[in-house]
Design a protein around this motif. Sequence first.
Motif, PDB file in Angstrom:
ATOM      1  N   LEU A   1      -9.435 -68.947  -2.990  1.00 15.16           N
ATOM      2  CA  LEU A   1     -10.205 -68.752  -1.765  1.00 15.16           C
ATOM      3  C   LEU A   1     -10.305 -70.013  -0.917  1.00 15.16           C
ATOM      4  CD1 LEU A   1     -13.158 -66.370  -2.769  1.00 15.16           C
ATOM      5  CD2 LEU A   1     -11.372 -65.945  -1.071  1.00 15.16           C
ATOM      6  N   ARG A   2      -9.780 -71.140  -1.407  1.00 17.60           N
ATOM      7  CA  ARG A   2      -9.851 -72.371  -0.617  1.00 17.60           C
ATOM      8  C   ARG A   2      -8.540 -73.152  -0.557  1.00 17.60           C
ATOM      9  NH1 ARG A   2     -13.401 -73.287  -4.989  1.00 17.60           N
ATOM     10  NH2 ARG A   2     -12.792 -74.919  -6.466  1.00 17.60           N
ATOM     11  N   GLU A   3      -7.491 -72.611  -1.144  1.00 14.81           N
ATOM     12  CA  GLU A   3      -6.194 -73.277  -1.043  1.00 14.81           C
ATOM     13  C   GLU A   3      -5.084 -72.252  -1.235  1.00 14.81           C
ATOM     14  OE1 GLU A   3      -5.512 -74.953  -5.556  1.00 14.81           O
ATOM     15  OE2 GLU A   3      -6.773 -76.155  -4.196  1.00 14.81           O
ATOM     16  N   PHE A   4      -3.852 -72.663  -0.896  1.00 15.54           N
ATOM     17  CA  PHE A   4      -2.695 -71.776  -0.988  1.00 15.54           C
ATOM     18  C   PHE A   4      -1.841 -72.141  -2.194  1.00 15.54           C
ATOM     19  CE2 PHE A   4      -3.646 -72.322   3.589  1.00 15.54           C
ATOM     20  CZ  PHE A   4      -3.993 -71.010   3.894  1.00 15.54           C
ATOM     21  N   ASP A   5      -1.160 -71.137  -2.733  1.00 19.90           N
ATOM     22  CA  ASP A   5      -0.237 -71.419  -3.820  1.00 19.90           C
ATOM     23  C   ASP A   5       1.118 -71.848  -3.243  1.00 19.90           C
ATOM     24  OD1 ASP A   5       1.147 -69.127  -3.027  1.00 19.90           O
ATOM     25  OD2 ASP A   5       0.373 -67.879  -4.646  1.00 19.90           O
ATOM     26  N   SER A   6       2.098 -72.037  -4.101  1.00 18.07           N
ATOM     27  CA  SER A   6       3.397 -72.549  -3.665  1.00 18.07           C
ATOM     28  C   SER A   6       4.131 -71.573  -2.740  1.00 18.07           C
ATOM     29  CB  SER A   6       4.277 -72.857  -4.886  1.00 18.07           C
ATOM     30  OG  SER A   6       4.445 -71.692  -5.690  1.00 18.07           O
ATOM     31  N   HIS A   7       3.735 -70.301  -2.768  1.00 17.72           N
ATOM     32  CA  HIS A   7       4.372 -69.301  -1.910  1.00 17.72           C
ATOM     33  C   HIS A   7       3.601 -69.054  -0.613  1.00 17.72           C
ATOM     34  CE1 HIS A   7       7.176 -68.352  -5.127  1.00 17.72           C
ATOM     35  NE2 HIS A   7       6.153 -68.231  -5.968  1.00 17.72           N
ATOM     36  N   GLY A   8       2.432 -69.703  -0.448  1.00 14.20           N
ATOM     37  CA  GLY A   8       1.633 -69.511   0.756  1.00 14.20           C
ATOM     38  C   GLY A   8       0.565 -68.450   0.635  1.00 14.20           C
ATOM     39  N   ASN A   9       0.335 -67.922  -0.568  1.00 16.20           N
ATOM     40  CA  ASN A   9      -0.730 -66.940  -0.765  1.00 16.20           C
ATOM     41  C   ASN A   9      -2.071 -67.628  -0.979  1.00 16.20           C
ATOM     42  OD1 ASN A   9       1.082 -64.519  -0.985  1.00 16.20           O
ATOM     43  ND2 ASN A   9       1.838 -65.670  -2.761  1.00 16.20           N
ATOM     44  N   GLY A  10      -3.153 -67.000  -0.520  1.00 14.81           N
ATOM     45  CA  GLY A  10      -4.492 -67.539  -0.728  1.00 14.81           C
ATOM     46  C   GLY A  10      -5.223 -67.793   0.572  1.00 14.81           C
ATOM     47  N   GLY A  11      -6.407 -68.429   0.477  1.00 10.10           N
ATOM     48  CA  GLY A  11      -7.223 -68.730   1.637  1.00 10.10           C
ATOM     49  C   GLY A  11      -8.062 -67.545   2.082  1.00 10.10           C
ATOM     50  N   MET A  12      -9.074 -67.843   2.901  1.00 12.65           N
ATOM     51  CA  MET A  12      -9.949 -66.808   3.463  1.00 12.65           C
ATOM     52  C   MET A  12      -9.561 -66.596   4.923  1.00 12.65           C
ATOM     53  SD  MET A  12     -12.696 -65.013   2.456  1.00 12.65           S
ATOM     54  CE  MET A  12     -14.220 -64.226   3.010  1.00 12.65           C
ATOM     55  N   LEU A  13      -9.045 -65.430   5.236  1.00 16.10           N
ATOM     56  CA  LEU A  13      -8.615 -65.090   6.584  1.00 16.10           C
ATOM     57  C   LEU A  13      -9.805 -64.616   7.411  1.00 16.10           C
ATOM     58  CD1 LEU A  13      -6.218 -64.475   8.592  1.00 16.10           C
ATOM     59  CD2 LEU A  13      -6.225 -62.162   7.614  1.00 16.10           C
ATOM     60  N   ILE A  14      -9.972 -65.171   8.620  1.00 16.82           N
ATOM     61  CA  ILE A  14     -10.969 -64.655   9.554  1.00 16.82           C
ATOM     62  C   ILE A  14     -10.271 -63.616  10.422  1.00 16.82           C
ATOM     63  CG2 ILE A  14     -12.585 -65.182  11.406  1.00 16.82           C
ATOM     64  CD1 ILE A  14     -12.967 -67.872  10.352  1.00 16.82           C
TER      65      ILE A  14
ATOM     66  N   ASP B   1      -2.140 -60.526  -5.578  1.00 19.90           N
ATOM     67  CA  ASP B   1      -1.945 -61.958  -5.363  1.00 19.90           C
ATOM     68  C   ASP B   1      -1.134 -62.258  -4.115  1.00 19.90           C
ATOM     69  OD1 ASP B   1      -3.311 -62.521  -7.722  1.00 19.90           O
ATOM     70  OD2 ASP B   1      -1.486 -62.321  -8.933  1.00 19.90           O
ATOM     71  N   TYR B   2      -0.831 -61.243  -3.300  1.00 23.84           N
ATOM     72  CA  TYR B   2       0.009 -61.455  -2.114  1.00 23.84           C
ATOM     73  C   TYR B   2      -0.849 -61.586  -0.862  1.00 23.84           C
ATOM     74  CZ  TYR B   2       3.649 -60.804   1.374  1.00 23.84           C
ATOM     75  OH  TYR B   2       4.491 -60.982   2.436  1.00 23.84           O
ATOM     76  N   GLY B   3      -0.502 -62.549   0.009  1.00 23.70           N
ATOM     77  CA  GLY B   3      -1.216 -62.724   1.266  1.00 23.70           C
ATOM     78  C   GLY B   3      -2.532 -63.451   1.081  1.00 23.70           C
ATOM     79  N   PRO B   4      -3.512 -63.237   1.986  1.00 23.00           N
ATOM     80  CA  PRO B   4      -4.809 -63.908   1.863  1.00 23.00           C
ATOM     81  C   PRO B   4      -5.559 -63.465   0.622  1.00 23.00           C
ATOM     82  CG  PRO B   4      -4.911 -62.228   3.567  1.00 23.00           C
ATOM     83  CD  PRO B   4      -3.463 -62.337   3.160  1.00 23.00           C
ATOM     84  N   ALA B   5      -6.346 -64.403   0.043  1.00 18.15           N
ATOM     85  CA  ALA B   5      -7.147 -64.056  -1.122  1.00 18.15           C
ATOM     86  C   ALA B   5      -8.395 -63.290  -0.724  1.00 18.15           C
ATOM     87  CB  ALA B   5      -7.527 -65.315  -1.901  1.00 18.15           C
TER      88      ALA B   5
END
Length: 486
Positions: free
Chosen positions: A324-337, A441-445
């Motif tokens: 919820l506060r960082e991305f993995d090596s593929h760009g997945n993760g983070g909180m999308l507004i 696990d794909y896209g924003p967390a």
Amino acid sequence: MEITMPAPFTFTTFLFFLLVTALLLNVSQSRAQHRKPSSLVLGLSHSRTTLPTPKVSTVSTKRPSELLDMMEPLREVRDGYLISLNLGTPPQVIRAYMDTGNDLTWVPCGNLTFDCMDCDQYYRSNKLMDTFSPSYSASSSRESCASSFCVEIHSSDNSYDPCTMAGCTLTTLLKATCSRPCPSFAYTYGAGGLVIGTLTRDTLRVHGSSPNVTRELQMFSFGCVGSTYREPIGIAGFGRGALSLPSQLGFVQKGFSHCFLAFKFANNPNISSPLVIGDLAISSKDHLQFTPMLKSPMYPNYYYIGVEAITVGNISATAVPLSLREFDSHGNGGMLIDSGTTYTHLPEPFYSQLLSVLQAVITYPRATDVETRTGFDLCYKVPCAGNITSADDLLLPSITFHFLNNVSLVLPKGSHFYAMGAPSNSTVVKCLLFQRMDDGDYGPAGVLGSFQQQNVEVVYDLEKERIGFQSMDCALAAASQGLHKN
């Protein structure tokens, strides 16, 4: 984007290809920024018939006297906030969702030929459908393969493939002189929606807050959509890509802000939510709490932030996952507004842990029948005095989001639990309007939805790449911006 080249291409030709593409983008940006006002003050409208059911996921350097304020009505329908677009010559008023989770602006096209499949429920409950007719506009034309926007909208490995199939030669592609129409595009959405249309350019008019003040963008590029699946209303894209509305208006290096009215103002034609684009959106906002805007390798044009903790009252809802506060090596993760998503979505198992904390704190009886009927996970029978008042919300614990850079946002009352109907027997059923993230696990967390952004001023400072939050009575803010009707 990975670009694949046919075998005969030399490395020199490839470099020339990249140079031409860069020049096209620069010309497009300069065209978009030509003679634009420094600020736009708009109104977002909100109109709904029933509470939407859960969906499966998805600093100015000028003096105040030099800032030009503009105004348009914006209203909400179903589960979003609508902005009015004045397109064509003569202008046709088309209402579209304000969506920070998209770049492309598209509108339904054709009074009789527009086809929306699986939209019967919407048609029965709403009469706000607007369609645009290119044949009725003297300034409407198809975008050509020579346009950089045509390259932007086609997302295959080689964006020139569609224009090649349309008959453009290699020479015209490299020189950006192919006059053939940009081929049709298809867009899919996380909730199962699909739209098919053509890239069109026409005049976009924005009306000023002063009488008889109008600004025009004569080469506004948008999707003219003839058929959709589960997408009855158009979208005004507010992402950072070249096709987005702020980008074409010349504000992509500045920013914008919005303050969504509470649901109790839905269907009220006399008030709209403030939406400010440009200098006024970010000037004099340093008193807000700002959290860094995270850059997603997967979706660089959208708005991500990092969540450090979520608390219920004074209780922490267990450890927040790193995703919820960082991305993995593929760009997945983070909180999308995402203003285009109604409810906040959180990943498992963190979402279930949050529900467990709420269940331990709240002692009122569960309304399991309402949970089954609505699809919401936590519904309670809360005491009330006969009317749904703000006092009822005080009986439920607060929920606070803690973002990176020590930024805390206490969700305003009515933005986490919401009444499902009128009071009965001195109780009212209120449900938690959060959902689990079902995309794995794909896209924003996670996604911060528009419902949890009610009565919060959200400032997108694109120049400093940060997002600010401030709890606010958005109805009073609308009055101060002149967005109340007498």
